[in-house]
Structures are given as structure tokens and as C-alpha cells.
Design an enzyme around this catalytic site. Structure first.
Site, PDB file in Angstrom:
ATOM      1  N   LYS A 165      69.321  65.215  53.629  1.00 31.41           N
ATOM      2  CA  LYS A 165      67.968  65.811  53.515  1.00 31.41           C
ATOM      3  C   LYS A 165      67.580  65.952  52.040  1.00 31.41           C
ATOM      4  CE  LYS A 165      65.203  69.413  55.806  1.00 31.41           C
ATOM      5  NZ  LYS A 165      64.126  68.505  56.196  1.00 31.41           N
ATOM      6  N   GLU A 182      61.601  58.070  63.243  1.00 26.95           N
ATOM      7  CA  GLU A 182      61.236  59.482  63.412  1.00 26.95           C
ATOM      8  C   GLU A 182      59.858  59.713  62.823  1.00 26.95           C
ATOM      9  OE1 GLU A 182      64.018  61.927  61.090  1.00 26.95           O
ATOM     10  OE2 GLU A 182      64.166  60.303  59.630  1.00 26.95           O
ATOM     11  N   ARG A 217      74.104  71.882  57.620  1.00 27.88           N
ATOM     12  CA  ARG A 217      73.528  70.598  57.190  1.00 27.88           C
ATOM     13  C   ARG A 217      73.381  70.548  55.672  1.00 27.88           C
ATOM     14  NH1 ARG A 217      68.002  68.819  59.807  1.00 27.88           N
ATOM     15  NH2 ARG A 217      67.263  70.484  58.447  1.00 27.88           N
ATOM     16  N   LEU A 235      67.074  61.837  60.168  1.00 24.31           N
ATOM     17  CA  LEU A 235      67.632  63.146  59.851  1.00 24.31           C
ATOM     18  C   LEU A 235      68.163  63.770  61.151  1.00 24.31           C
ATOM     19  CD1 LEU A 235      67.935  65.210  57.495  1.00 24.31           C
ATOM     20  CD2 LEU A 235      66.047  66.423  58.557  1.00 24.31           C
ATOM     21  N   TYR A 262      67.301  69.802  50.340  1.00 28.02           N
ATOM     22  CA  TYR A 262      66.558  71.006  50.718  1.00 28.02           C
ATOM     23  C   TYR A 262      66.785  71.333  52.185  1.00 28.02           C
ATOM     24  CZ  TYR A 262      62.865  68.343  53.170  1.00 28.02           C
ATOM     25  OH  TYR A 262      62.177  67.547  54.050  1.00 28.02           O
ATOM     26  N   ARG A 322      68.087  62.822  29.715  1.00 27.24           N
ATOM     27  CA  ARG A 322      67.852  62.016  30.916  1.00 27.24           C
ATOM     28  C   ARG A 322      68.874  60.887  30.934  1.00 27.24           C
ATOM     29  NH1 ARG A 322      65.030  57.301  32.264  1.00 27.24           N
ATOM     30  NH2 ARG A 322      64.296  57.288  34.417  1.00 27.24           N
TER      31      ARG A 322
HETATM   32  N1  PDD Z   1      61.417  68.481  57.974  1.00 27.09           N
HETATM   33  N2  PDD Z   1      63.144  64.330  60.335  1.00 27.09           N
HETATM   34  C1  PDD Z   1      62.671  64.493  59.090  1.00 27.09           C
HETATM   35  C2  PDD Z   1      62.410  63.275  58.270  1.00 27.09           C
HETATM   36  C3  PDD Z   1      62.424  65.790  58.573  1.00 27.09           C
HETATM   37  O1  PDD Z   1      61.952  65.930  57.329  1.00 27.09           O
HETATM   38  C4  PDD Z   1      62.662  66.910  59.411  1.00 27.09           C
HETATM   39  C5  PDD Z   1      62.428  68.313  58.923  1.00 27.09           C
HETATM   40  C6  PDD Z   1      63.146  66.687  60.710  1.00 27.09           C
HETATM   41  C7  PDD Z   1      63.443  67.812  61.654  1.00 27.09           C
HETATM   42  O2  PDD Z   1      64.582  68.544  61.255  1.00 27.09           O
HETATM   43  P1  PDD Z   1      64.741  70.093  61.613  1.00 27.09           P
HETATM   44  O3  PDD Z   1      64.608  70.204  63.084  1.00 27.09           O
HETATM   45  O4  PDD Z   1      66.098  70.417  61.156  1.00 27.09           O
HETATM   46  O5  PDD Z   1      63.641  70.823  60.882  1.00 27.09           O
HETATM   47  C8  PDD Z   1      63.389  65.394  61.133  1.00 27.09           C
HETATM   48  C9  PDD Z   1      61.145  69.792  57.401  1.00 27.09           C
HETATM   49  C10 PDD Z   1      60.697  70.782  58.412  1.00 27.09           C
HETATM   50  C11 PDD Z   1      60.175  69.639  56.242  1.00 27.09           C
HETATM   51  O6  PDD Z   1      60.359  68.687  55.500  1.00 27.09           O
HETATM   52  O7  PDD Z   1      59.269  70.456  56.070  1.00 27.09           O
END
Ligand code: PDD
Length: 287
Positions: A151, A183, A52, A207, A33, A101
Site C-alpha cells: 500500500k 480493482e 498490513r 491490494l 499508508y 536526493r
Molecule cells: N484505499 N484497493 C486499493 C487500490 C485501495 O487503495 C484500497 C483502499 C482498497 C481497499 O482496501 P481496504 O478495504 O483495506 O480499505 C483496495 C484507501 C481507503 C484509500 O486510499 O483511501
């Protein structure tokens, strides 16, 4: 008024937006996503998110359901149809719905990916009240898989982390592996000490945030010092300030870590300045 959602080539009211119960996103979390923010009806860092997405799909040997230009068109159309001024576009691509499945990936010649795109309106996103007071985080062990650079929609552990934070009266959790912060549950983590911005270096452990890349570039352009290296939670607690970045929060100050206040419990000057710069610069390059 219900939202218009994009599903596999069609724009439909959300009540009519369906995917199969055999969809591998539903059965195996076999999907990826992106979340792209919208300011003044325009997309922030679209190309970063599109790049990405392509990388995440490639790492999972998944076909892309649309080109960069087609994705941009879909994003613009969904923002326009839902009259989103400030908010988010959520995009999810899964490996699709196989006949049964089965753990093995289906033949991509026979099963095409599922693509869903929807919006979330968040009026005043850039002026979120939290950005004025900052957020409180707790630390939790990082129990996720080892390919956090992809992601994927496997978000159960981040959800658990957020819930643990909530139960503690906090806003988010920073995850710890081998004694070092990886993170936040849905954001990248930073500390500031003696004017130096410290954030974990890129690897499969985190990420590769699109907001992170932009913020570090702007920080360097503004002659701020940046160190990309891991840090401990104790180092974070002893820092002058801390913050997180993500597409949904931009730059958000952190004022408390595991019950210990930073900077007198108020957002620090570096985080506050970086938020301003990020918003100003990003607005110039929206599409
Ligand atoms: N999340 N680390 C993780 C684990 C994340 O899920 C996200 C983003 C980030 C930051 O990435 P970016 O700057 O590209 O948004 C870092 C999104 C916003 C979400 O899951 O809603």
C-alpha cells in the site's frame, strides 16, 4: 478549529505540522499508508490495518517507526484530540529525509522513518447518501506498477482514474489488465450473478483489502456463495449487481458500469445486505 496532527512523536496543530523537503515520501513516493475508519469514536479493523502496514513496510525493507500498541495509542489519541465521531484516520510512514536526493535507500541507522497521522471527520459516514443510490463506474486500463499488494503512496494513476470518471459524470474507475478487472482506484471490486459473489483472487495484482477480508468472511458465515477469481468488464455488465469495498466506503453498491445500468440502476439486495452485516459486525469489534 484546526486539527491536531501527529508528526514524528509530537501532537501539533496542523499549521505547525511539517516534514522535510528532502523526505523520500515527497521525492520518491517512498512511503506506505493506511486508512482506518472510525465509527462512534472507535477504530474499525485496527489490527488488520496494523498487520498490513507491517507487511508493506517489510516488503520495502523499511523500519517500522512504532509497535502495534504504540500505533493503537496514537490512533486513539488523535481521534480523541480531534473529537472524531465518524471519519477516518490516515497514517503515512516514509523512509525519512536523507541528506541529499539519492535513489539508493539511506542507511536506516542514520535516517529514521517519518510518521504522520491525521484525521478526517465525516459525520454520518455509515449512512452515506451514496450507499442508498449506488455509484457509477467507468473502466480504464490498469497502468500501475506490479506490486499493488504493497500500500504505497504512489497514487497518481488512481487519481487520474478518478478524474477520468469525474469527467464522464461517474464516481470511480475499475481498472482492467489483460482484459480482466483488477480493482477500483481505491477499493476492491465485486459482482454478483445468480446469488454468487465474485471478486478477484489475492495476488500482487491487487491490494489485499482489509474490508474485503471481513466482507468475504461475513458473506460465508451468512451462507452466501463466494468465488475468488478474475472477471471481465463484460461479465460485470451482465451481472445482477456489483459493489466495491474499502475502509472509507465499507460496502458501496455499483449501479452503472461503462454507461450500462445494473439491476435497473438501483443498489442490489446482496450489496445492501452485506453493507448492513459489515457495519453491524464491525461495530461489535471496534477498539
Ligand atoms: N484505499 N484497493 C486499493 C487500490 C485501495 O487503495 C484500497 C483502499 C482498497 C481497499 O482496501 P481496504 O478495504 O483495506 O480499505 C483496495 C484507501 C481507503 C484509500 O486510499 O483511501
Amino acid at each position: 478549529m484546526s486539527r491536531i496532527v501527529y508528526v514524528n512523536g509530537a501532537y501539533v496543530p496542523e499549521e505547525e505540522a511539517n516534514v522535510s523537503v528532502f523526505d523520500r515520501g515527497f521525492l520518491f513516493a517512498d512511503g506506505v499508508y493506511e486508512v482506518t475508519s472510525v465509527l462512534d469514536g472507535r477504530l474499525v479493523d485496527f489490527d488488520g490495518h496494523a498487520a498490513r502496514l507491517a507487511r508493506s513496510l517489510g516488503e520495502l525493507e523499511m523500519e517500522s517507526p512504532a509497535s502495534r500498541d504504540e500505533l493503537l495509542e496514537i490512533h486513539r489519541e488523535i481521534v480523541s484530540r480531534n473529537q472524531v465521531k465518524d471519519g477516518l484516520v490516515y497514517l503515512q510512514v516514509t523512509r525519512g529525509a536523507a541528506a541529499d536526493r539519492d535513489f539508493a535507500y539511506p542507511d536506516p541507522e542514520e535516517v529514521s522513518p517519518t510518521i504522520v497521522v491525521f484525521t478526517q471527520s465525516k459525520p454520518g459516514l455509515a449512512d452515506a447518501p451514496q450507499s442508498k443510490v449506488g455509484i457509477k463506474v467507468i473502466s480504464v486500463p490498469d497502468l500501475r506498477w506490479k506490486r499493488r499488494d504493497i500500500k504505497t503512496v504512489q497514487l497518481l494513476y488512481p487519481s487520474m482514474g478518478k478524474m477520468l470518471a469525474k469527467k464522464d459524470g461517474c464516481d470511480d474507475a475499475w481498472m482492467i489488465e489483460d482484459g480482466l478487472v483488477t480493482e477500483g482506484t481505491s477499493n476492491n471490486a465485486y459482482i454478483v450473478k445468480d446469488g454468487v459473489i465474485v471478486t478477484r483472487n489475492l495476488s500482487n495484482d491487487i491490494l489485499h483489502g482489509i474490508t474485503r477480508a471481513a466482507v468475504l468472511r461475513f458473506a460465508k458465515e451468512a451462507q452466501m456463495q463466494v468465488q475468488e477469481r478474475p472477471f471481465t468488464i463484460e461479465e460485470a455488465q451482465a451481472a445482477d449487481e456489483a459493489f466495491i469495498t474499502s475502509a472509507s466506503t465499507f460496502v458501496m453498491p455499483v449501479v452503472e458500469i461503462d454507461g450500462l445500468e445494473l439491476g435497473g440502476g438501483k443498489p442490489g439486495p446482496v450489496a445492501t445486505r452485506l453493507r448492513e452485516i459489515y457495519l453491524d459486525e464491525s461495530r461489535k469489534n471496534t477498539v
